[in-house]
Design a protein around this motif. Structure first.
Motif, PDB file in Angstrom:
ATOM      1  N   GLU A  75      15.177 -33.510   4.765  1.00  0.00           N
ATOM      2  CA  GLU A  75      13.728 -33.417   4.943  1.00  0.00           C
ATOM      3  C   GLU A  75      13.073 -34.699   4.438  1.00  0.00           C
ATOM      4  N   ILE A  76      12.094 -35.201   5.180  1.00  0.00           N
ATOM      5  CA  ILE A  76      11.390 -36.420   4.754  1.00  0.00           C
ATOM      6  C   ILE A  76       9.912 -36.084   4.533  1.00  0.00           C
ATOM      7  N   PRO A  77       9.245 -36.870   3.679  1.00  0.00           N
ATOM      8  CA  PRO A  77       7.819 -36.574   3.472  1.00  0.00           C
ATOM      9  C   PRO A  77       6.954 -37.068   4.639  1.00  0.00           C
ATOM     10  N   ILE A  78       6.014 -36.233   5.042  1.00  0.00           N
ATOM     11  CA  ILE A  78       4.937 -36.703   5.931  1.00  0.00           C
ATOM     12  C   ILE A  78       3.967 -37.385   4.970  1.00  0.00           C
ATOM     13  N   HIS A  79       3.913 -38.723   4.994  1.00  0.00           N
ATOM     14  CA  HIS A  79       3.171 -39.405   3.924  1.00  0.00           C
ATOM     15  C   HIS A  79       1.906 -40.105   4.407  1.00  0.00           C
ATOM     16  N   ALA A  80       1.481 -39.809   5.637  1.00  0.00           N
ATOM     17  CA  ALA A  80       0.177 -40.301   6.104  1.00  0.00           C
ATOM     18  C   ALA A  80      -0.266 -39.462   7.282  1.00  0.00           C
ATOM     19  N   ALA A  81      -1.574 -39.306   7.380  1.00  0.00           N
ATOM     20  CA  ALA A  81      -2.180 -38.701   8.570  1.00  0.00           C
ATOM     21  C   ALA A  81      -3.508 -39.420   8.758  1.00  0.00           C
ATOM     22  N   ILE A  82      -3.852 -39.670  10.027  1.00  0.00           N
ATOM     23  CA  ILE A  82      -5.074 -40.435  10.286  1.00  0.00           C
ATOM     24  C   ILE A  82      -5.515 -40.214  11.736  1.00  0.00           C
ATOM     25  N   GLY A  83      -6.809 -40.286  11.986  1.00  0.00           N
ATOM     26  CA  GLY A  83      -7.319 -40.240  13.357  1.00  0.00           C
ATOM     27  C   GLY A  83      -6.852 -41.493  14.095  1.00  0.00           C
ATOM     28  N   ASP A  84      -6.603 -41.371  15.402  1.00  0.00           N
ATOM     29  CA  ASP A  84      -5.962 -42.507  16.081  1.00  0.00           C
ATOM     30  C   ASP A  84      -6.804 -43.782  16.092  1.00  0.00           C
ATOM     31  N   SER A  85      -8.114 -43.644  16.189  1.00  0.00           N
ATOM     32  CA  SER A  85      -8.942 -44.846  16.231  1.00  0.00           C
ATOM     33  C   SER A  85      -8.911 -45.563  14.870  1.00  0.00           C
ATOM     34  N   GLN A  86      -9.003 -44.774  13.803  1.00  0.00           N
ATOM     35  CA  GLN A  86      -8.918 -45.357  12.460  1.00  0.00           C
ATOM     36  C   GLN A  86      -7.503 -45.903  12.221  1.00  0.00           C
ATOM     37  N   GLY A  87      -6.489 -45.218  12.782  1.00  0.00           N
ATOM     38  CA  GLY A  87      -5.110 -45.699  12.670  1.00  0.00           C
ATOM     39  C   GLY A  87      -4.972 -47.079  13.294  1.00  0.00           C
ATOM     40  N   ALA A  88      -5.641 -47.267  14.447  1.00  0.00           N
ATOM     41  CA  ALA A  88      -5.581 -48.580  15.113  1.00  0.00           C
ATOM     42  C   ALA A  88      -6.264 -49.640  14.244  1.00  0.00           C
ATOM     43  N   LEU A  89      -7.394 -49.269  13.616  1.00  0.00           N
ATOM     44  CA  LEU A  89      -8.087 -50.234  12.731  1.00  0.00           C
ATOM     45  C   LEU A  89      -7.149 -50.659  11.603  1.00  0.00           C
ATOM     46  N   PHE A  90      -6.453 -49.675  11.033  1.00  0.00           N
ATOM     47  CA  PHE A  90      -5.519 -49.967   9.943  1.00  0.00           C
ATOM     48  C   PHE A  90      -4.328 -50.780  10.469  1.00  0.00           C
ATOM     49  N   GLY A  91      -3.830 -50.406  11.654  1.00  0.00           N
ATOM     50  CA  GLY A  91      -2.696 -51.122  12.252  1.00  0.00           C
ATOM     51  C   GLY A  91      -3.025 -52.568  12.575  1.00  0.00           C
ATOM     52  N   HIS A  92      -4.292 -52.836  12.878  1.00  0.00           N
ATOM     53  CA  HIS A  92      -4.729 -54.218  13.129  1.00  0.00           C
ATOM     54  C   HIS A  92      -4.769 -55.007  11.822  1.00  0.00           C
ATOM     55  N   GLY A  93      -4.730 -54.306  10.709  1.00  0.00           N
ATOM     56  CA  GLY A  93      -4.860 -54.988   9.420  1.00  0.00           C
ATOM     57  C   GLY A  93      -6.323 -55.192   9.038  1.00  0.00           C
ATOM     58  N   CYS A  94      -7.236 -54.404   9.644  1.00  0.00           N
ATOM     59  CA  CYS A  94      -8.670 -54.553   9.341  1.00  0.00           C
ATOM     60  C   CYS A  94      -8.981 -53.784   8.058  1.00  0.00           C
ATOM     61  N   SER A  95      -8.447 -54.249   6.948  1.00  0.00           N
ATOM     62  CA  SER A  95      -8.612 -53.495   5.705  1.00  0.00           C
ATOM     63  C   SER A  95      -9.773 -54.019   4.857  1.00  0.00           C
ATOM     64  N   LYS A  96     -10.496 -55.028   5.398  1.00  0.00           N
ATOM     65  CA  LYS A  96     -11.625 -55.565   4.613  1.00  0.00           C
ATOM     66  C   LYS A  96     -12.947 -55.301   5.330  1.00  0.00           C
ATOM     67  N   PRO A  97     -14.040 -55.145   4.547  1.00  0.00           N
ATOM     68  CA  PRO A  97     -15.345 -54.905   5.174  1.00  0.00           C
ATOM     69  C   PRO A  97     -15.681 -56.013   6.176  1.00  0.00           C
ATOM     70  N   GLY A  98     -16.252 -55.625   7.301  1.00  0.00           N
ATOM     71  CA  GLY A  98     -16.650 -56.600   8.326  1.00  0.00           C
ATOM     72  C   GLY A  98     -15.578 -56.807   9.386  1.00  0.00           C
ATOM     73  N   GLN A  99     -14.385 -56.299   9.164  1.00  0.00           N
ATOM     74  CA  GLN A  99     -13.348 -56.457  10.188  1.00  0.00           C
ATOM     75  C   GLN A  99     -13.539 -55.375  11.251  1.00  0.00           C
ATOM     76  N   VAL A 100     -13.427 -55.783  12.509  1.00  0.00           N
ATOM     77  CA  VAL A 100     -13.786 -54.897  13.622  1.00  0.00           C
ATOM     78  C   VAL A 100     -12.673 -54.840  14.653  1.00  0.00           C
ATOM     79  N   LYS A 101     -12.510 -53.669  15.254  1.00  0.00           N
ATOM     80  CA  LYS A 101     -11.577 -53.578  16.386  1.00  0.00           C
ATOM     81  C   LYS A 101     -12.223 -52.837  17.547  1.00  0.00           C
ATOM     82  N   THR A 102     -11.747 -53.180  18.736  1.00  0.00           N
ATOM     83  CA  THR A 102     -12.141 -52.438  19.931  1.00  0.00           C
ATOM     84  C   THR A 102     -10.896 -51.964  20.637  1.00  0.00           C
ATOM     85  N   THR A 103     -10.864 -50.687  20.989  1.00  0.00           N
ATOM     86  CA  THR A 103      -9.754 -50.158  21.782  1.00  0.00           C
ATOM     87  C   THR A 103     -10.244 -49.970  23.211  1.00  0.00           C
TER      88      THR A 103
END
Ligand SMILES: O=P(O)(O)OC[C@H](O)CO
Length: 498
Positions: free
Chosen positions: A238-266
């Motif tokens: 068994e492995i831990p489910i260690h994250a859950a996120i809405g897909d749009s926010q997941g894309a923001l995080f996946g882009h590396g937009c972890s600082k204020p002012g960083q923007v993504k468009t899908t």
């Protein structure tokens, strides 16, 4: 197990299908598998998904990855879940049996409830609590419909045998065989039931929308341990489910937009334009909403978001309905070959207009045609409409925040079209960054889980390979004339539609 011998799994459960993504310890995507599910649409246009089909597809995509290389069954160390947002289901707590199909975010069946005068009278209060405009788009009014129309939902609530949740909490329940039932703030903030500042369910709104509070999941941090799974015996442990996120926010995080002012468009059928707005809820312009990006290690990141109903979906319309093209890849060459003197505009209001116009009655139009206007020009006008709409939303986000935006990260199929990307960069006067990896949502979830498990270091979010860039080059005056024409086209279309 040495850290260089592990894999990280991302599950991206989206509107059209379910993907499993396998990453190595360097964060490199080494394999993926996908399965579509049925779009169940009735004569009233109600949109549903079969929860059992989705659950079985989650197992199916992981099985495909394991069948290709059985050693993966012992190397996968954690999983992160990225999910379509707002879509909501109801199931029995005791057996996990769905009581009805999931009601999909696109489904407008909650419209009657939100248009009731006594509910509309609460719109301001709802926005104060949740950061969202009152709308049937969000989960709350969909749950009201379930409570009012599915007798078993009420009956299970009375027996304390009811779970109501978005796709993240459904998958957590399913994968842990009911041992866990939890969500997190990026999904919960899109229900229209969560207090955006307190990050807890609002009793006041649950009562307004007739939602049994006791049936809602616990809200944990997005990078919490949500429970353990072996994917119904596919993994050796068994492995831990260690994250859950809405897909749009997941894309923001996946882009590396972890600082204020960083923007993504899908660029999907519709578009989500989302900016990291930091650790505070901002006041924002009409048409833009506040949601949670994620909450990690007790720290909340908020986002500003605007959504477009029909953006890159117009390319499918050109192909399937207008039959102007045989394949989306043709559009770039056609647009480039279009007559530069043609001044036609395509307003893609095929299902009304979303932010910032919010007009469900308006129908689309093609305006300003002349003898210069042929297939190439119509295709270009359709592509341009995608970029104009994104630019309109970005202007609202810019007005809503004093944080300076310096770049726009983009993802989705339409980013392959360099004509569109260049025009987008010219319109928003920003450099565009196009990552080489297409799976940003699932990547965001997988990376969040792996960082929480200390398999990856936080720095991995800034590491991107083979990305491409577009810089604004067009003459500013020429662009502002075009934008002026676009706004006139929108205004005339709305006037005609009314
Ligand atoms: O499944 P997608 O990628 O179309 O995303 C759906 C959104 O989360 C709806 O808000």
């Amino acid at each position: 197990m040495a850290n260089d011998d592990v894999y990280v799994l991302g599950i991206d459960q989206s509107t059209q299908g379910t993907k499993a993504l396998l990453f190595d310890t360097q964060g490199k995507l080494i394999d993926k598998a996908a399965l579509p599910h049925r779009q169940i649409i009735n004569e009233r246009g109600y949109v549903e998904h079969d929860l059992n089909e989705i659950a079985s597809n989650v197992i199916g995509v992981v099985k495909t990855l394991i069948d290709k290389d059985s050693s993966r069954a012992q190397k996968i160390a954690t999983v992160g879940l990225s999910v379509q947002r707002e879509t909501v289901g109801a199931w029995r707590k005791s057996t996990l049996e769905p009581l009805y199909n999931a009601i999909v975010w696109q489904c407008a069946r909650g419209a009657e409830f939100v248009s009731r005068p006594e509910v509309k009278a609460q719109a301001k209060r709802i926005r104060e609590i949740t950061g969202l405009e009152l709308s049937e788009y969000f989960s709350a009014a969909k749950i009201t419909w379930l409570v009012d129309n599915v007798p078993e939902v009420k009956a299970c609530a009375e027996r304390n045998d009811l779970c109501i949740g978005n796709m993240d909490s459904f998958l957590v329940s399913f994968l842990t065989h009911g041992r866990s039932f939890a969500t997190e703030p990026s999904n919960a903030s899109r229900t229209q039931l969560m207090d955006l500042k307190a990050l807890s369910w609002s009793e006041e709104l649950c009562s307004l929308f007739k939602v049994p509070l006791s049936a809602l999941p616990e809200i944990k941090d997005s990078d919490s341990e949500f429970g353990f799974t072996d994917f119904n015996g596919l993994l050796k442990h068994e492995i831990p489910i260690h994250a859950a996120i809405g897909d749009s926010q997941g894309a923001l995080f996946g882009h590396g937009c972890s600082k204020p002012g960083q923007v993504k468009t899908t660029y999907g059928t519709g578009s989500s334009i989302m900016m990291n707005s930091g650790d505070r809820v901002s006041s924002c312009e009409h048409g833009i909403v506040n949601s949670v990006g994620w909450r990690r290690q007790g720290r909340t990141t908020y986002v500003l978001e605007g959504n477009i109903n029909y953006s890159a979906g117009i390319i499918s319309y050109l192909k399937d309905d207008m039959q102007l093209i045989a394949d989306p890849s043709e559009t770039e060459a056609l647009a480039r070959a279009a007559n530069p003197n043609d001044r036609s505009y395509f307003v893609p209001a095929l299902s009304g207009l979303g932010a910032p116009y919010f007009n469900g009655n308006v129908r689309g139009s093609i305006l300003g045609i002349s003898r210069l206007t042929g297939k190439k020009e119509i295709v270009r006008a359709a592509l341009d409409s995608i970029a104009y709409q994104v630019s309109d939303i970005l202007s609202l986000i810019r007005k809503s925040s004093d944080v300076q935006i310096t770049q726009l990260c983009v993802d989705g199929g339409a980013t392959k079209n360099s004509y569109l990307m260049q025009f987008q960069s010219d319109l928003v006067r920003l450099p565009l960054k196009v990552p080489s990896d297409a799976e940003l949502s699932g990547k965001g979830a997988a990376f969040m889980a792996a960082i929480a498990m200390e398999i990856y270091d936080e720095i991995i979010l800034d590491q991107h390979e083979n990305e491409s860039f577009f810089e604004p080059v067009a003459d500013e005056k020429e662009i502002s004339e075009k934008v002026e024409g676009w706004h006139k086209a929108i205004a005339s279309t709305i006037e005609y539609g009314l």
